[in-house]
Design a protein around this motif. Sequence first.
Motif, PDB file in Angstrom:
ATOM      1  N   PHE A  13       0.817  -1.210   0.000  1.00 48.69           N
ATOM      2  CA  PHE A  13       0.000   0.000   0.000  1.00 48.69           C
ATOM      3  C   PHE A  13       0.849   1.256   0.000  1.00 48.69           C
ATOM      4  N   LYS A  14       0.426   2.228  -0.800  1.00 51.83           N
ATOM      5  CA  LYS A  14       1.100   3.520  -0.739  1.00 51.83           C
ATOM      6  C   LYS A  14       0.141   4.615  -0.263  1.00 51.83           C
ATOM      7  N   ALA A  15      -1.152   4.431  -0.518  1.00 54.15           N
ATOM      8  CA  ALA A  15      -2.095   5.458  -0.077  1.00 54.15           C
ATOM      9  C   ALA A  15      -3.456   4.846   0.220  1.00 54.15           C
ATOM     10  N   GLY A  16      -4.232   5.593   0.993  1.00 54.65           N
ATOM     11  CA  GLY A  16      -5.585   5.166   1.303  1.00 54.65           C
ATOM     12  C   GLY A  16      -6.522   6.365   1.252  1.00 54.65           C
ATOM     13  N   ILE A  17      -7.751   6.136   0.789  1.00 48.21           N
ATOM     14  CA  ILE A  17      -8.731   7.224   0.723  1.00 48.21           C
ATOM     15  C   ILE A  17      -9.876   6.839   1.659  1.00 48.21           C
ATOM     16  N   PHE A  18      -9.986   7.622   2.733  1.00 49.34           N
ATOM     17  CA  PHE A  18     -10.874   7.229   3.821  1.00 49.34           C
ATOM     18  C   PHE A  18     -11.964   8.274   4.062  1.00 49.34           C
ATOM     19  N   GLY A  19     -13.170   7.810   4.291  1.00 53.19           N
ATOM     20  CA  GLY A  19     -14.261   8.751   4.541  1.00 53.19           C
ATOM     21  C   GLY A  19     -15.519   8.036   4.978  1.00 53.19           C
ATOM     22  N   ALA A  20     -16.664   8.701   4.808  1.00 48.57           N
ATOM     23  CA  ALA A  20     -18.007   8.221   5.176  1.00 48.57           C
ATOM     24  C   ALA A  20     -18.272   8.322   6.669  1.00 48.57           C
ATOM     25  N   GLU A  21     -17.322   8.835   7.431  1.00 52.99           N
ATOM     26  CA  GLU A  21     -17.552   9.081   8.855  1.00 52.99           C
ATOM     27  C   GLU A  21     -16.537  10.135   9.304  1.00 52.99           C
ATOM     28  N   PRO A  22     -16.854  10.844  10.364  1.00 51.55           N
ATOM     29  CA  PRO A  22     -15.905  11.868  10.805  1.00 51.55           C
ATOM     30  C   PRO A  22     -14.662  11.244  11.420  1.00 51.55           C
ATOM     31  N   TRP A  23     -13.535  11.832  11.170  1.00 52.73           N
ATOM     32  CA  TRP A  23     -12.289  11.351  11.786  1.00 52.73           C
ATOM     33  C   TRP A  23     -11.377  12.536  11.993  1.00 52.73           C
ATOM     34  N   SER A  24     -10.293  12.292  12.726  1.00 56.72           N
ATOM     35  CA  SER A  24      -9.474  13.406  13.173  1.00 56.72           C
ATOM     36  C   SER A  24      -8.072  13.329  12.584  1.00 56.72           C
ATOM     37  N   GLU A  25      -7.341  14.401  12.814  1.00 53.43           N
ATOM     38  CA  GLU A  25      -5.939  14.452  12.393  1.00 53.43           C
ATOM     39  C   GLU A  25      -5.130  13.389  13.159  1.00 53.43           C
ATOM     40  N   THR A  26      -5.451  13.205  14.421  1.00 45.68           N
ATOM     41  CA  THR A  26      -4.761  12.181  15.227  1.00 45.68           C
ATOM     42  C   THR A  26      -4.995  10.796  14.638  1.00 45.68           C
ATOM     43  N   MET A  27      -6.229  10.582  14.197  1.00 48.36           N
ATOM     44  CA  MET A  27      -6.552   9.280  13.626  1.00 48.36           C
ATOM     45  C   MET A  27      -5.797   9.099  12.309  1.00 48.36           C
ATOM     46  N   ARG A  28      -5.642  10.180  11.558  1.00 48.54           N
ATOM     47  CA  ARG A  28      -4.881  10.100  10.316  1.00 48.54           C
ATOM     48  C   ARG A  28      -3.454   9.621  10.612  1.00 48.54           C
ATOM     49  N   GLN A  29      -2.867  10.232  11.629  1.00 45.89           N
ATOM     50  CA  GLN A  29      -1.491   9.857  11.968  1.00 45.89           C
ATOM     51  C   GLN A  29      -1.400   8.400  12.384  1.00 45.89           C
ATOM     52  N   GLU A  30      -2.398   7.968  13.128  1.00 46.24           N
ATOM     53  CA  GLU A  30      -2.413   6.575  13.578  1.00 46.24           C
ATOM     54  C   GLU A  30      -2.539   5.619  12.387  1.00 46.24           C
ATOM     55  N   ILE A  31      -3.450   5.973  11.461  1.00 48.41           N
ATOM     56  CA  ILE A  31      -3.638   5.128  10.272  1.00 48.41           C
ATOM     57  C   ILE A  31      -2.351   5.094   9.440  1.00 48.41           C
ATOM     58  N   GLU A  32      -1.743   6.251   9.261  1.00 44.34           N
ATOM     59  CA  GLU A  32      -0.535   6.313   8.426  1.00 44.34           C
ATOM     60  C   GLU A  32       0.583   5.477   9.052  1.00 44.34           C
TER      61      GLU A  32
END
Lengths: 143, 433
Positions: free
Chosen positions: B204-223
Amino acid sequence: MRVEQISIFLENKAGRLAEVTRILGQGNINIRALSLADTSDFGILRLIVNDHEKAKEILKEHGFTVGRTEVVAVEVEDKPGGLNKILQILFEAHINVEYMYAFVQQSGQNAVLIFRFDDIDAAVDVLRRNGVTVIEGKKLYSM
Amino acid sequence: MIYNEEYETMPREALEAIQLRRLQNTVSRVYNTVPFYRKRFDEAGVKPEHIQSLEDLGKLPFTYKEDLRQNYPFGMFSVPMDNVVRIHASSGTTGKPTVVGYTARDVQTWSELMARTLMAGGATKGDIIHNAYGYGLFTGGLGFHYGAEKLGASVIPISGGNTKRQVMIMKDFGPTILTCTPSYALYIAEVAEEMGIDFRQLKFKAGIFGAEPWSETMRQEIERKLNLKAVDIYGLSEIIGPGVSVECIEAQSGLHIFEDHFIPEIIDPDTEEVLPYGTVGELVFTTITKEAFPVIRYRTRDISVLYPEPCRCGRTMVRMGRVQGRSDDMLIIRGVNVFPSQIESIIMETEGIEPHYQLVVDREGSMDNLTVMVEVNEKIFSDEIKNLQNMERGLEKNIKEMLGVSARVKLVEPKTIQRSEGKAVRVIDKRQI
């Protein structure tokens, strides 16, 4: 032959049980018997007290949810096999025990068993026919 | 990379000329084909010919979710059913769902927007896209699917669920782009870890995530956990589905709204006054190219902010900030829309329960947990544990059946749910969003 029991809904959090005993103590209510049933979230405190009307009233004043149930108190000799004898009688008559708890009298001679049945009349009838002593509420409250 | 360079980087002036023409066409179409809009416009005293500039958009009345519900299922369609090739419905479970339709050209438009979205998120035709958005009435799965095909990428239409199998396929097929809800992404990561599979070994190089609210912290965790770049996507079925706006992988800063198809506005949700760029308010969209289901000034209830500064990726379209919340009390629990009023009506059906309840939403690991606290009064109280537990389980079952979301019902002592003067505090959202 019927005994009034009060039950109190308690959330499982620190100090709730102590709050109940504090209120009862201040109201000069004496606890005759108690049992506490609990789940991970909540508990049900069941009490037999010397004055259930007053106990219920003051607990409600303090915001507790209080229920009232009729239970049956049975006297049994405090020796091995005493409880079993009673349970055998009930089992043979197909009477289901919802729950029960017990305490020993001050004299140490007899134990008192508190039973919650669905059908109190049927249970009392069976117990009496088999020679079991069913204690009157008045006697129990003042024991 | 930019999929449609001509439109996505168009100078504002040229874009606005296109917007005006398309808006005028849409307004006159809905006025002539959808009785609801004709009535609304007449009541507001506005005719299609009054739309002479983009500022005139403000003369048009708003459209509310309730309007869509009252015209259920097909009353808002602006073409005969002969021309409708696809039907989707919102996950909203307040009574009837919101039904939307697409003509063949709408599906093409949507595919184009999703191809743009995928490319903004780092995908090219050489990529393998693991699409774990749900397929079905929900627009997520098929929206991404058509976009991936339009882009020319290879799509794995895995849909949601069966996570162990998903991880196996990730390992064996070597997908390079992940598309799913952010909470599901984190859940996949947990399952992979349990299976002893490290995302660093995957491609994986990238992911496109949505359909629910999420945060910058969650982005960092996912990355960090999934070892990829994560971008935010926004959309709602009433507008088109996913593909209304997306972040670019270059900047990861704000979602580019495809303004050649949708005109965004930010309003004060109480006064309905249009707010200037940079002000936080409720997002309102007008679709200007859709045929089957055009919407005029649709109140999304999503709270965000618009900013017009061009992005360093080269796109010229207005960006919106992350959705910060809702102007109504809707909750999104694991991708399902839940209104406290729905839970209320379910618990009120139980004899004796008083309307003292509260919803607590928490996020444990990557999953949202909904707890419904209900006060115990004398009518429902019992001296037997099993009766109270049956009540809890019964309510949980009803909530699951009616709303499609699992909740834990917890009985609490009376007066323990905070009373507030005026509007009751029904929801405590502890999620860090």
